[in-house]
Design an enzyme around this catalytic site. Structure first.
Site: not given
Length: 242
Positions: A17-18, A42, A116-117, A204
């Site tokens: 979630e970055v 992916k 992932a992660g 942003p």
């Protein structure tokens, strides 16, 4: 790092979630604006049981890459290898992923491989039965890495650890801030100063919610020329944002 990156580029992060997916979309948009043929891969998508669109779907919506592929999907929102085991599904094998990326690299100017992660999350299994990570994939592909990080407290340690792990594996790397706040505080500015030597871009907050047309037009301004953008002066950028 001013020479534009081509070939295969791995997009990883300091954590989950970055903003890896939105950064992947931004690089895609900037590269396609520059005239490149772009594929996004992916290797392992997890959490599919929710029925929500996957990461490649999000990149397709925002940036419309020429090609988008998900190699393996698993129901639970866990690390890909763990998710495969919980669901009693076949884990993704390292060289299956390598072959798929190389296949697309033969047909595209830029292939972005979104992990992932974080960097060392177990993605699948090697032929030997040992787990492999995004770091292993970058080494196998001979690809540089974009490290997506947060702007706030704690990011310097997490970023340094990730860059050190890549450096130990001789993987060239640069950093992109995944979500720069609309009202930055002292900690954000001081972190920016520390990150600038490795910084390749900053998106942003809320970029992923933009209208796709606005997103595609804006993306080059968030990224340096290494990632096919036009951002070439962090001091001017900071003054404009501030």
């Amino acid at each position: 790092m001013s020479v534009p990156w081509r070939g295969t580029v791995v997009v990883t992060g300091t954590d989950t979630e970055v903003g890896k997916t939105v950064v992947t979309a931004a690089i895609t948009a900037a590269a396609q604006t520059a005239g490149l043929r772009v594929a996004v891969i992916k290797p392992g998508q997890t959490g599919t049981a929710t029925g929500e669109p996957g990461d490649v779907d999000a990149v397709q919506r925002l940036a419309a890459p020429l090609t988008g592929r998900t190699l393996a999907s698993f129901p639970d929102p866990l690390a890909p290898l763990t998710a495969a085991r919980v669901a009693e599904l076949e884990p993704l094998e390292l060289y299956t992923a390598v072959d798929a990326v190389r296949e697309e690299a033969d047909k595209h100017d830029l292939v972005l491989v979104e992990g992932a992660g974080g960097l060392l999350v177990p993605m699948g299994l090697r032929p030997s039965g040992e787990p492999w990570t995004v770091a292993d994939l970058a080494v196998s592909l001979g690809a540089p890495a974009v490290v997506v990080t947060r702007p706030g407290l704690g990011t310097l340690n997490h970023t340094a650890l990730t860059l050190e792990a890549l450096d130990r594996r001789a993987v060239p790397a640069g950093v992109v801030i995944g979500a720069w706040p609309t009202a930055p505080e002292l900690v954000h500015w001081t972190n920016l100063s520390e990150l600038v030597p490795n910084l390749l871009g900053a998106l942003p907050t809320g970029a992923g919610a933009m209208d796709p047309g606005v997103f595609r037009r804006s993306a080059p301004g968030w990224l340096t020329p290494a990632l096919h953008g036009v951002l070439d002066d962090w001091r001017a950028w900071a003054e404009e944002i501030g």
